[in-house]
Design a protein around this motif. Structure first.
Motif, short mmCIF file in Angstrom:
data_model
loop_
_atom_site.label_atom_id
_atom_site.label_comp_id
_atom_site.label_asym_id
_atom_site.label_seq_id
_atom_site.Cartn_x
_atom_site.Cartn_y
_atom_site.Cartn_z
N ILE A 198 0.76 -1.06 -0.14
CA ILE A 198 -0.20 -0.09 -0.02
C ILE A 198 0.88 1.22 0.00
CG2 ILE A 198 -1.80 1.16 0.94
CD1 ILE A 198 -2.67 -1.43 2.42
N MET A 199 1.11 1.81 -1.21
CA MET A 199 2.13 2.99 -1.41
C MET A 199 1.54 4.18 -0.93
SD MET A 199 3.02 1.93 -5.51
CE MET A 199 1.52 2.42 -5.86
N ASP A 200 1.72 4.68 0.49
CA ASP A 200 1.14 5.73 1.02
C ASP A 200 2.08 6.83 1.43
OD1 ASP A 200 -0.92 7.18 1.78
OD2 ASP A 200 -1.56 5.83 3.59
N TYR A 241 -0.59 -1.07 -4.66
CA TYR A 241 -1.90 -0.30 -4.69
C TYR A 241 -1.68 1.13 -5.24
CZ TYR A 241 -6.65 0.07 -2.56
OH TYR A 241 -8.02 0.19 -2.32
N ALA A 242 -2.20 1.45 -6.42
CA ALA A 242 -2.09 2.57 -6.98
C ALA A 242 -2.88 3.76 -7.30
CB ALA A 242 -1.53 2.53 -8.49
N PHE A 243 -4.37 3.01 -6.97
CA PHE A 243 -5.53 4.00 -6.93
C PHE A 243 -6.81 3.12 -6.51
CE2 PHE A 243 -9.18 6.29 -8.42
CZ PHE A 243 -8.66 7.75 -8.23
N SER A 244 -7.24 3.51 -5.23
CA SER A 244 -8.31 2.70 -4.88
C SER A 244 -9.54 3.27 -5.30
CB SER A 244 -8.47 2.84 -3.19
OG SER A 244 -8.77 4.14 -2.70
N ASN A 278 -10.38 6.52 -3.95
CA ASN A 278 -9.54 7.70 -4.16
C ASN A 278 -10.32 8.69 -5.15
OD1 ASN A 278 -6.40 5.71 -3.97
ND2 ASN A 278 -7.49 7.25 -2.47
N ARG A 316 -11.03 12.15 -4.04
CA ARG A 316 -10.10 13.35 -3.95
C ARG A 316 -10.39 14.48 -4.98
NH1 ARG A 316 -4.30 10.76 -2.39
NH2 ARG A 316 -5.03 9.30 -0.95
N ARG A 327 2.69 -1.65 4.48
CA ARG A 327 2.14 -0.06 4.07
C ARG A 327 2.80 0.66 4.45
NH1 ARG A 327 -3.97 1.88 4.50
NH2 ARG A 327 -3.58 4.21 3.80
N ARG A 363 -3.84 0.56 8.57
CA ARG A 363 -5.20 0.03 8.16
C ARG A 363 -4.98 -0.38 6.59
NH1 ARG A 363 -5.91 5.47 8.82
NH2 ARG A 363 -5.46 6.69 7.10
N SER A 398 -7.26 0.04 4.47
CA SER A 398 -7.91 0.66 3.28
C SER A 398 -8.53 -0.10 2.00
CB SER A 398 -7.02 1.81 2.75
OG SER A 398 -6.53 2.62 3.86
C1 IPE Z 1 -4.80 3.92 0.17
O1 IPE Z 1 -4.20 4.93 0.34
C2 IPE Z 1 -4.64 3.51 -1.38
C3 IPE Z 1 -3.58 3.65 -1.89
C4 IPE Z 1 -2.36 3.62 -1.71
C5 IPE Z 1 -3.83 3.86 -3.29
P1 IPE Z 1 -5.31 6.23 1.03
O2 IPE Z 1 -4.11 7.27 1.26
O3 IPE Z 1 -6.04 6.40 -0.07
O4 IPE Z 1 -5.85 5.70 2.32
P2 IPE Z 1 -6.88 6.38 3.50
O5 IPE Z 1 -7.69 7.01 2.73
O6 IPE Z 1 -5.48 7.04 4.17
O7 IPE Z 1 -7.16 5.02 3.87
#
Ligand code: IPE
Ligand code: IPE
Ligand code: MG
Length: 243
Positions: free
Chosen positions: A21-23, A65-68, A71, A74, A191, A197, A199
């Protein structure tokens, strides 16, 4: 009785399938007083680095995970920046993926993206389809709950049409309807950015994955961070409910 339960899978010290989960792109940019888009741009550089590192470290599958599916909440401008970067990534990386024998896969409802992107994705998948090396899975417009609901819907239709008995629906049948059905089981879910989490990412597949939350922001992630994560994984004791 639990006699139908299969013996626990072999516990390997190296994961076959890692998901990330690339955050933290936005926070990376904010810390430098840059626009969020600059963080996403550096995030793409991290994808390049980590894809190569995953291959060098011998992973069979890397799922990013590039785009949920969430997302879309946004601002439009940010979504457009992200789609622009995806376009750029596909255009710039396809030759490398082909040369590196990487097979590209996409999970999620990517057909809801703009028509030119769908065409580029289909082309990239087709051009790497015969590759036999590591698999790079990109999750685009992906949501695990929607994926599970779609699986349930397809099975319900099969029952309605008389193609199967309702009693035949079990974990294996549900799994066979998921977008990851032909990939090795998920071993490790990482993550970045300190959030703890999932997500809505790979909820079914993560049932027995090891979870690792690291503070590194995604644009700072590199081969060394991935190697560290594999090190941590190798020291985990997986029990799968056994002893
Ligand atoms: C999760 O990250 C989705 C991706 C990495 C693509 P988000 O930044 O969207 O997750 P939340 O909103 O903090 O849970
Ligand atoms: C992850 O970084 C990229 C995507 C979700 C597409 P974020 O954009 O979520 O960065 P933060 O969480 O705001 O720092
Ligand atoms: Mg985030």
């Amino acid at each position: 009785m639990a006699t139908q339960i299969e013996p626990r899978p072999d516990t390997a010290t190296r994961p076959r399938h890692v998901a990330i989960i690339m955050d933290g792109n936005g926070r990376w940019a904010k810390a430098r007083r840059l626009p969020r888009a600059a963080g996403h741009k550096q995030g793409v550089e991290a994808v390049r680095r980590v894809t190569r590192a995953a291959r060098d470290l011998g992973l069979e599958v890397l799922t990013l995970y590039a785009f949920s599916s969430e997302n879309w909440r946004r601002p439009e401008a940010e979504i457009s920046d992200l789609m622009g970067l995806l376009r750029h990534f596909l255009r710039a990386e396809i030759a490398t993926l082909v040369a590196d024998n990487v097979k590209l896969r996409v999970i999620g409802d990517y057909r809801a993206l703009s028509a030119d992107l769908v065409a580029m994705i289909d082309d990239a998948i087709a051009r790497t389809a015969a590759n036999t090396g590591p698999i790079l899975v990109i999750a685009l417009n992906y949501g695990a709950q929607a994926e599970i609901a779609a699986a349930a819907r397809r099975l319900a239709c099969a029952v309605r049409d008389g193609a199967m008995e309702a009693d035949a629906i079990d974990e294996t049948r549900i799994e066979s309807e998921l977008s990851t059905h032909d990939l090795p089981p998920l071993d490790l879910m990482i993550r970045t950015s300190g959030e703890q989490r999932l997500s809505n990412f790979l909820l079914w597949q993560a049932a027995y994955a090891e979870l690792l939350f690291v503070d590194t922001l995604w644009p700072d992630f590199d081969g060394a961070t991935l190697a560290d994560a594999l090190e941590v994984f190798s020291r985990r004791q997986r029990r799968f409910g056994g002893l």
